[in-house]
Scaffold this active site. Structure first.
Site, short mmCIF file in Angstrom:
data_model
loop_
_atom_site.label_atom_id
_atom_site.label_comp_id
_atom_site.label_asym_id
_atom_site.label_seq_id
_atom_site.Cartn_x
_atom_site.Cartn_y
_atom_site.Cartn_z
N CYS A 257 -8.01 1.63 0.66
CA CYS A 257 -8.74 0.38 0.91
C CYS A 257 -7.78 -0.76 1.22
O CYS A 257 -7.14 -1.31 0.32
CB CYS A 257 -9.61 0.04 -0.31
SG CYS A 257 -10.47 -1.53 -0.14
N CYS B 294 -8.67 -4.12 -0.35
CA CYS B 294 -8.31 -4.22 -1.77
C CYS B 294 -6.80 -4.40 -1.95
O CYS B 294 -6.36 -5.18 -2.79
CB CYS B 294 -8.71 -2.95 -2.53
SG CYS B 294 -10.31 -2.28 -2.08
N ASP B 295 -6.01 -3.65 -1.20
CA ASP B 295 -4.59 -3.52 -1.53
C ASP B 295 -3.62 -4.11 -0.51
O ASP B 295 -2.42 -4.18 -0.78
CB ASP B 295 -4.25 -2.02 -1.72
CG ASP B 295 -5.05 -1.41 -2.86
OD1 ASP B 295 -5.40 -2.15 -3.80
OD2 ASP B 295 -5.33 -0.20 -2.82
#
Ligand code: NAP
Length: 319
Positions: free
Chosen positions: A145, A148-149
């Site tokens: 993701c 997200c990261d």
């Protein structure tokens, strides 16, 4: 003996547990079938159990971790009376309410539960490459993701695997942070839509390694490179990267609902207004019905929607 409940929730990621918090505070005494671990990449709590740092879930200015967030949601749901069972839903019969749900032997004539309303929050699994050490490196350089990261990879060299729209979207997003993004694709043509392809081709930070597959992950406790094999020449080479984003598709957990709920061509449950599915009294939330946003916060929001929809539906029935 079959147990009866007003609301049964299948799944215990942010969608399922948020639905449980709302349903239990509405005094519907939900039962959550949380799943059970069958591998390190398949355990109760969903994808967040594989996520280390979470910095974008509102309310946590210093960030949190996936397992911590899920543990808090679980405690919060139990505090209001949700009962959580560590088991997997094996079979459902959605012909009419109360719906029948089997969590043990799916062949037994009597279901384990009968529920007036069912909330499906079984999630979707990110497909992985299946390489040794991959699961252990998730959250330590390997990610599924970018939203997200990506932020953790500022000014670094990273790679993305895949050639579909998701891979290109991830690669483009990652160029905001990384110095260079190498897109590793197993063929000589991208599967992604033309417009996404053009965006990738014109982005100077993206280099495409065609006809290439990742064959090894390097790094002890943290990714520091990958081995890539050229499928035409069979030659292997190392690429030094601190991040590898695997974007080769998702598998929604909808097998047990096939033939009973409307499922789209990608395998996701079709929801209409709010969280309603094609069967009255069955609601779906989280990644099992969302192939666009796939965020913990959107899953949690849709879990809230599903619980409120179920509550209204039950109230209209007079339950
Ligand atoms: P996808 O379209 O199925 O693409 C998966 C990609 O991963 C393909 O390029 C495939 O290669 C590759 N792949 C699969 N297994 C692999 C493996 N084991 N090793 C290496 N590569 C592998 O999946 P997606 O990109 O997640 O997209 C899913 C759907 O959502 C699509 O319909 C897509 O259009 C849509 N979507 C749209 C957008 C957008 O419009 N912005 C964004 C994201 C997703 P091959 O090409 O060789 O099969």
């Amino acid at each position: 003996m079959t147990q009866h409940c007003k609301v049964l929730i299948a799944g215990s990621g942010p969608a399922g547990l948020t639905a449980a918090i709302y349903a239990s505070r509405a005094e519907l005494a939900p039962i959550v079938i949380e799943g059970e671990p069958s591998s390190t990449s398949d355990q109760p709590g969903g994808q967040l159990m594989l996520t280390t740092e979470i910095e974008n879930f509102p309310g946590f200015p210093s960030g949190t971790t996936g397992p911590e967030l899920m543990a808090s949601m679980r405690v919060q749901a139990e505090r209001f009376g949700a009962r959580i069972s560590t088991a997997k839903v094996q079979r459902v019969d959605l012909a009419s309410s109360p719906f029948k749900v089997w969590v043990q032997d799916p062949e037994t004539p009597e279901p384990t539960y009968r529920c007036d309303a069912l909330i499906v929050a079984t999630g979707a699994r990110s497909l992985l490459l299946g390489l040794p050490g991959e699961n252990e490196l998730i959250g330590h350089g390997v990610s599924t993701c970018a939203t997200c990261d990506g932020f953790f990879f500022k000014n670094q060299q990273i790679a993305v695997v895949g050639g579909g729209d998701s891979a290109i979207e991830e690669a483009l997003f990652l160029t905001r942070f990384a110095d260079k993004v190498t897109l590793i694709h197993r063929r000589d043509k991208l599967r992604a839509s033309r417009i996404m392809q053009e965006r990738a081709f014109s982005n100077k930070k993206i280099e495409i390694r065609w006809n290439s597959v990742v064959t090894r992950l390097h790094g002890d406790g943290r990714l520091d490179g990958v081995e890539i094999c050229d499928t035409l020449t069979d030659e292997s080479s190392d690429l030094s990267v601190t991040g590898l984003f695997v974007a080769i598709g998702h598998q929604p957990a909808t097998e047990i609902f096939a033939g009973q709920l409307d499922i789209d061509e990608l395998g996701y449950i079709v929801t209409g207004s709010g969280s309603r599915t094609s069967v009255d009294g069955v609601f779906a939330c989280g990644d099992v019905q969302d192939h666009v946003y796939r965020q913990a916060i959107t899953a949690a929001g849709s879990g809230c929607v599903a619980a409120i929809d179920a509550e209204h539906w039950l109230a209209n029935l007079g339950s």
